[in-house]
Design a protein around this motif. Structure first.
Motif, PDB file in Angstrom:
ATOM      1  N   GLN A   1      -3.856  19.856 -15.751  1.00 15.72           N
ATOM      2  CA  GLN A   1      -2.978  19.842 -14.581  1.00 15.72           C
ATOM      3  C   GLN A   1      -2.395  18.445 -14.391  1.00 15.72           C
ATOM      4  N   LEU A   2      -1.110  18.415 -14.036  1.00 19.41           N
ATOM      5  CA  LEU A   2      -0.508  17.128 -13.659  1.00 19.41           C
ATOM      6  C   LEU A   2      -0.819  16.875 -12.190  1.00 19.41           C
ATOM      7  N   ARG A   3      -0.917  15.599 -11.834  1.00 18.72           N
ATOM      8  CA  ARG A   3      -1.219  15.220 -10.439  1.00 18.72           C
ATOM      9  C   ARG A   3      -0.305  14.075 -10.011  1.00 18.72           C
ATOM     10  N   PRO A   4      -0.123  13.916  -8.708  1.00 24.81           N
ATOM     11  CA  PRO A   4       0.660  12.766  -8.244  1.00 24.81           C
ATOM     12  C   PRO A   4      -0.037  11.473  -8.674  1.00 24.81           C
ATOM     13  N   ASP A   5       0.753  10.470  -9.029  1.00 26.97           N
ATOM     14  CA  ASP A   5       0.210   9.196  -9.499  1.00 26.97           C
ATOM     15  C   ASP A   5      -0.048   8.271  -8.301  1.00 26.97           C
ATOM     16  N   VAL A   6      -0.813   8.792  -7.355  1.00 25.72           N
ATOM     17  CA  VAL A   6      -1.160   7.989  -6.176  1.00 25.72           C
ATOM     18  C   VAL A   6      -2.678   7.835  -6.156  1.00 25.72           C
ATOM     19  N   VAL A   7      -3.123   6.774  -5.467  1.00 25.16           N
ATOM     20  CA  VAL A   7      -4.561   6.497  -5.390  1.00 25.16           C
ATOM     21  C   VAL A   7      -5.115   7.211  -4.166  1.00 25.16           C
ATOM     22  N   TRP A   8      -6.112   8.045  -4.380  1.00 29.45           N
ATOM     23  CA  TRP A   8      -6.696   8.812  -3.282  1.00 29.45           C
ATOM     24  C   TRP A   8      -7.974   8.143  -2.790  1.00 29.45           C
ATOM     25  N   PHE A   9      -8.445   8.581  -1.628  1.00 33.18           N
ATOM     26  CA  PHE A   9      -9.721   8.093  -1.102  1.00 33.18           C
ATOM     27  C   PHE A   9     -10.812   8.404  -2.123  1.00 33.18           C
ATOM     28  N   GLY A  10     -11.640   7.409  -2.394  1.00 31.47           N
ATOM     29  CA  GLY A  10     -12.687   7.576  -3.406  1.00 31.47           C
ATOM     30  C   GLY A  10     -12.234   7.092  -4.773  1.00 31.47           C
ATOM     31  N   GLU A  11     -10.974   6.663  -4.910  1.00 24.72           N
ATOM     32  CA  GLU A  11     -10.483   6.125  -6.189  1.00 24.72           C
ATOM     33  C   GLU A  11     -10.228   4.615  -6.024  1.00 24.72           C
ATOM     34  N   VAL A  12     -10.224   3.933  -7.160  1.00 28.46           N
ATOM     35  CA  VAL A  12     -10.067   2.471  -7.104  1.00 28.46           C
ATOM     36  C   VAL A  12      -8.588   2.109  -7.118  1.00 28.46           C
ATOM     37  N   PRO A  13      -8.125   1.308  -6.148  1.00 34.32           N
ATOM     38  CA  PRO A  13      -6.724   0.885  -6.176  1.00 34.32           C
ATOM     39  C   PRO A  13      -6.372   0.161  -7.473  1.00 34.32           C
ATOM     40  N   LEU A  14      -5.091   0.112  -7.768  1.00 37.77           N
ATOM     41  CA  LEU A  14      -4.617  -0.422  -9.053  1.00 37.77           C
ATOM     42  C   LEU A  14      -4.584  -1.949  -9.049  1.00 37.77           C
TER      43      LEU A  14
ATOM     44  N   GLN B   1       0.854  -1.200   0.000  1.00 42.11           N
ATOM     45  CA  GLN B   1       0.000   0.000   0.000  1.00 42.11           C
ATOM     46  C   GLN B   1       0.883   1.240   0.000  1.00 42.11           C
ATOM     47  N   ASN B   2       2.182   1.027   0.153  1.00 41.61           N
ATOM     48  CA  ASN B   2       3.089   2.173   0.287  1.00 41.61           C
ATOM     49  C   ASN B   2       3.420   2.764  -1.076  1.00 41.61           C
ATOM     50  N   VAL B   3       3.590   4.076  -1.085  1.00 42.84           N
ATOM     51  CA  VAL B   3       3.951   4.748  -2.331  1.00 42.84           C
ATOM     52  C   VAL B   3       5.455   5.007  -2.398  1.00 42.84           C
ATOM     53  N   ASP B   4       6.178   4.665  -1.334  1.00 43.27           N
ATOM     54  CA  ASP B   4       7.637   4.866  -1.350  1.00 43.27           C
ATOM     55  C   ASP B   4       8.325   3.753  -2.151  1.00 43.27           C
TER      56      ASP B   4
ATOM     57  N   GLY C   1      15.837  -4.284  -3.389  1.00 44.23           N
ATOM     58  CA  GLY C   1      16.120  -5.333  -4.380  1.00 44.23           C
ATOM     59  C   GLY C   1      14.916  -6.157  -4.782  1.00 44.23           C
ATOM     60  N   SER C   2      13.742  -5.853  -4.249  1.00 41.57           N
ATOM     61  CA  SER C   2      12.548  -6.611  -4.653  1.00 41.57           C
ATOM     62  C   SER C   2      12.162  -6.248  -6.078  1.00 41.57           C
ATOM     63  N   ARG C   3      11.693  -7.256  -6.797  1.00 42.29           N
ATOM     64  CA  ARG C   3      11.254  -7.006  -8.184  1.00 42.29           C
ATOM     65  C   ARG C   3       9.763  -7.319  -8.328  1.00 42.29           C
ATOM     66  N   GLY C   4       9.122  -6.656  -9.252  1.00 42.69           N
ATOM     67  CA  GLY C   4       7.710  -6.951  -9.540  1.00 42.69           C
ATOM     68  C   GLY C   4       6.774  -6.572  -8.404  1.00 42.69           C
ATOM     69  N   VAL C   5       7.130  -5.566  -7.622  1.00 41.94           N
ATOM     70  CA  VAL C   5       6.281  -5.160  -6.493  1.00 41.94           C
ATOM     71  C   VAL C   5       5.010  -4.496  -7.037  1.00 41.94           C
ATOM     72  N   LEU C   6       3.870  -4.894  -6.509  1.00 40.00           N
ATOM     73  CA  LEU C   6       2.624  -4.260  -6.959  1.00 40.00           C
ATOM     74  C   LEU C   6       2.261  -3.129  -5.985  1.00 40.00           C
ATOM     75  N   HIS C   7       2.327  -1.895  -6.471  1.00 43.81           N
ATOM     76  CA  HIS C   7       1.987  -0.723  -5.643  1.00 43.81           C
ATOM     77  C   HIS C   7       0.510  -0.407  -5.831  1.00 43.81           C
ATOM     78  N   MET C   8      -0.321  -0.979  -4.992  1.00 42.17           N
ATOM     79  CA  MET C   8      -1.770  -0.833  -5.236  1.00 42.17           C
ATOM     80  C   MET C   8      -2.283   0.586  -5.010  1.00 42.17           C
ATOM     81  N   HIS C   9      -1.545   1.404  -4.266  1.00 37.19           N
ATOM     82  CA  HIS C   9      -1.938   2.812  -4.068  1.00 37.19           C
ATOM     83  C   HIS C   9      -1.058   3.768  -4.873  1.00 37.19           C
ATOM     84  N   GLY C  10      -0.415   3.256  -5.919  1.00 34.95           N
ATOM     85  CA  GLY C  10       0.389   4.108  -6.782  1.00 34.95           C
ATOM     86  C   GLY C  10       1.785   4.348  -6.232  1.00 34.95           C
TER      87      GLY C  10
END
Ligand code: APR
Length: 253
Positions: A160-173, A108-111, A118-127
């Motif tokens: 406008q450009l926006r951060p590529d993160v998932v906000w409240f009210g948006e569907v996780p990736l 869920q982390n955006v960092d 060294g992890s590969r293929g990490v799924l960042h569900m909140h962007g």
């Protein structure tokens, strides 16, 4: 029937044995990056004590005051540029080396600390924090470490450009991929997440209801400083710091 959750200090539990064909799903939350110096959200002094979610983490907040939102995420970008992965991130990278595609690492982390470890293929569900996208057109998101404290960046389309993160009210990736991986796993481990934000907080109860491809229910383990809100759905809650417990958590057979 849901079994009673065993809860206690993590060091009192034996390692989790991973059999040769077992599949493991790990979900991480802000707690895994806390020991690296990244602020969590709901702990004392967490980000949501200092900022209003509605202002900085919703599409409506961005519409109202995009510069306030960019200042918030620019501060986050500055913060993660200064931090390093900790032993918990490293332990998961090692687990990935050992298991290959039998590990599904979802965060869920955006960092970017899992990748830096060294992890590969990490799924960042909140962007991802260091990714930017257009709020108006469907140009692909792009890598962006820049900070914007005094202007809102613009896309070539004029939007406008926006951060590529998932906000409240948006569907996780990538939810279909996530559920496919959940339904294949034998062991589900959540690390450092308060269990307050859905859909991620509901993965464990989904696993209580749906057997995996082998017709068995996955073993579900929580690891973190304190019991999460969804503790009752786990088989075990192992309490303690991720950086101390994760390096000894798994035994790959
Ligand atoms: N080791 C393990 N766990 C820790 C540590 C640590 N060193 N430090 C804190 N924790 C635990 C806290 O006890 C808490 O339960 O990590 C959890 C962090 O919870 P939250 O701050 O709520 O973070 P998270 O669950 O990841 O939040 C989910 O909420 O606002 C959104 O999009 C944001 O992805 C985030 C989502």
């Amino acid at each position: 029937m849901v079994p009673l959750t065993k809860t206690g200090p993590g060091r009192d539990f034996p390692p989790l044995r991973i059999e040769p064909k077992s599949r493991v799903f790990v979900l991480t939350g802000a707690g895994i990056s806390a020991e690296s110096g990244v602020a969590t959200f709901r702990d004392a002094n967490g980000l949501w004590e200092q900022h209003r979610v509605e202002d900085v983490a919703t599409p409506e907040g961005f519409q109202r005051d995009p510069l306030l939102v960019w200042r918030f995420y620019s501060e986050r970008r500055r913060q993660v540029a200064r931090v390093q992965p900790n032993p918990a991130h490293l332990a998961l990278a090692q687990l990935g080396e050992a298991l290959g595609d039998r590990l599904f690492l979802c965060t869920q982390n955006v960092d970017p600390l899992h990748e830096q470890a060294g992890s590969r293929g990490v799924l960042h569900m909140h962007g991802e924090l260091c990714s930017t996208r257009c709020a108006s057109c469907d140009r692909a998101p792009f890598r962006d470490e820049a900070v914007y404290f005094d202007r809102v960046p613009r896309c070539a389309c004029g939007g406008q450009l926006r951060p590529d993160v998932v906000w409240f009210g948006e569907v996780p990736l990538s939810m279909p991929r996530i559920f496919a991986a959940l339904e294949r796993c034998d062991l589900f481990v959540t690390v450092g997440s308060s269990g307050a934000v859905y859909p991620a907080a509901g993965f464990v109860s989904h696993l209580r209801n749906v057997p995996n491809a082998r017709g068995q229910f996955a073993r579900c383990v929580y690891l973190g400083l304190e019991k999460p809100d969804n503790a009752h759905s786990f088989d075990e809650c192992r309490l303690g710091r991720a950086g101390e417990l994760l390096p000894a958590l798994f035994q790959v057979l």
